[in-house]
Design an enzyme around this catalytic site. Structure first.
Site, PDB file in Angstrom:
ATOM      1  N   HIS A 279     -16.953  34.240 -26.404  1.00  0.00           N
ATOM      2  CA  HIS A 279     -15.762  34.479 -27.237  1.00  0.00           C
ATOM      3  C   HIS A 279     -14.463  34.143 -26.503  1.00  0.00           C
ATOM      4  CE1 HIS A 279     -18.130  36.292 -30.369  1.00  0.00           C
ATOM      5  NE2 HIS A 279     -18.553  37.272 -29.587  1.00  0.00           N
TER       6      HIS A 279
ATOM      7  N   HIS B  84     -23.439  36.296 -32.666  1.00  0.00           N
ATOM      8  CA  HIS B  84     -22.030  36.089 -33.022  1.00  0.00           C
ATOM      9  C   HIS B  84     -21.597  34.658 -32.735  1.00  0.00           C
ATOM     10  CE1 HIS B  84     -22.625  40.382 -31.919  1.00  0.00           C
ATOM     11  NE2 HIS B  84     -21.952  40.563 -33.042  1.00  0.00           N
TER      12      HIS B  84
ATOM     13  N   ASP C 147     -28.897  39.395 -29.159  1.00  0.00           N
ATOM     14  CA  ASP C 147     -28.528  40.344 -30.209  1.00  0.00           C
ATOM     15  C   ASP C 147     -29.013  39.889 -31.585  1.00  0.00           C
ATOM     16  OD1 ASP C 147     -26.657  38.309 -30.038  1.00  0.00           O
ATOM     17  OD2 ASP C 147     -24.941  39.631 -29.676  1.00  0.00           O
TER      18      ASP C 147
ATOM     19  N   ASP D 134     -26.547  33.229 -29.731  1.00  0.00           N
ATOM     20  CA  ASP D 134     -26.132  34.630 -29.858  1.00  0.00           C
ATOM     21  C   ASP D 134     -25.925  34.933 -31.354  1.00  0.00           C
ATOM     22  OD1 ASP D 134     -24.551  36.860 -27.946  1.00  0.00           O
ATOM     23  OD2 ASP D 134     -23.792  36.773 -30.006  1.00  0.00           O
TER      24      ASP D 134
END
Ligand code: OKS
Ligand code: ZN
Length: 347
Positions: A163, A201, A288, A199
């Site tokens: 991120h 996200h 995740d 991931d």
């Protein structure tokens, strides 16, 4: 496989993150990496080593100098605001969104904290800079292994990185380890490099860093940003810009997606990476996507991670794995090792 383990990771240990109006305990905790290290040792995967240090110039290939300068002094400035701050994590409270200026560097520390971040869920602590820059060193070392001819390497570090953008932190990320690895591969002579982010996200930071470049292809399979963090990037129509047009591939999937559909998306991304002509692959390895993850919504089961590793190996590229998210802490070791074992068996 060489595993570059960041043994300074516990220096980054956030206590609380802001979540919908209250401070809640952090999900991104040191135990995450400890469980992975334990599992690697138990199943004798990889040769676990420390990474050599890197200079700031390596990080400055993907991050702004003024951002790195901010990170390196942030904790001292936070404590200087109020000595009681030594006992609490630093979180931003103000952000220069639309209509504000971001070209003028504020003298105020809280103002700079907001200039260089995009959420209040990523506490900065006394050892964050030290932990994060050594994570960059692990990523650079993993890239170095591929440049030396290795088939694979693994950067086991936290805080995660995908991120973090050119000049901002957020989503528990400060230094973009995957971007550092990709840039090191380019600087070491690989002509075309791909980053595949699996991931849960969207890797908004990695996408943004390479968005206008044709020499690094970014592909991501992730929860649809209409409902999932980081919300403001990761849609299918983001295809890259300028020279980088069609060097960006987003495959958002609805919350609740299971392995069969997820796997089709990852395999599609791998085919696009192959068509692009990548000479090396960086995998942003978030775990995740697991059905038991407390903050995510895909439904991968433990054994599925073996298939993930196999599919990645079948792409046939020198591959650097970089550890990202995953919050079913006690299961992270099993899932990480499953990916790596599946990869090694098929490689
Ligand atoms: C609020 C939600 C923040 C989610 C951060 C996601 C971090 C992550 N607590 N990125 O890959 O795993
Ligand atoms: Zn994640």
């Amino acid at each position: 496989m060489q595993v570059f383990y960041n043994d300074r990771h516990p220096l980054h240990h956030g206590r609380h993150e802001m979540f919908r109006g209250e401070l809640v305990p952090c999900f991104e905790v040191p135990e995450r990496a400890d469980f992975v290290l334990q599992a690697l040792r138990a199943r004798a995967i990889g040769d676990i080593v420390a990474a050599p240090g890197i200079g700031i110039d390596v990080l400055a290939r993907v991050h702004a100098r003024r951002y790195l300068e901010f990170l390196s002094t942030a904790w001292d400035e936070w404590v200087a605001l109020d000595p009681r701050n030594a006992g609490r994590d630093a979180l931003p409270s103000y952000w220069p969104i639309r209509t504000f200026r971001s070209d003028v560097l504020p003298a105020s520390f809280p103002a700079r904290m907001g200039l260089f971040s995009f959420d209040a869920g990523s506490p900065l602590t006394a050892g964050t800079w030290e932990a994060a820059r050594w994570g960059g060193a692990c990523a650079a070392a993993a890239a170095g292994q591929l440049l030396a001819g290795a088939r694979s390497a693994f950067a086991l570090t936290r805080p995660p990185g995908h991120h973090a953008g050119h000049d901002f932190f957020g989503g528990y990320c400060f230094i973009n380890n995957a971007a550092v690895a990709a840039q090191c591969l380019r600087d070491g002579g690989m002509r075309k490099v791909a980053v595949l982010d699996i991931d849960y996200h969207h890797g908004n930071g990695t996408q943004a860093i390479f968005y206008e470049r044709a020499d690094v292809f970014f592909a991501s399979v992730h929860g649809d940003p209409l409902t999932e963090y980081p919300y403001y990037l990761g849609h299918a129509d983001e295809r890259g810009a300028g020279a980088g047009l069609d060097c960006n591939l987003n495959l958002p999937l609805p919350k609740g997606t299971g392995f069969a559909d997820w796997r089709k998306a990852m395999d599609f991304a791998l085919r696009r990476i192959s068509a692009y002509g990548a000479e090396a692959l960086v995998v942003s390895l978030g775990l995740d996507t697991f059905e038991g993850d407390p903050i995510s919504g895909f439904r991968l089961a433990s054994a599925d991670y073996l298939r993930v590793g196999e599919d990645l190996a079948a792409a046939g590229l020198p591959t650097a794995f970089v550890f990202e998210g995953g919050y079913a802490v006690a299961d992270l070791g099993l899932h990480t090792v499953n990916v790596l074992e599946g990869f090694l068996q098929r490689a």
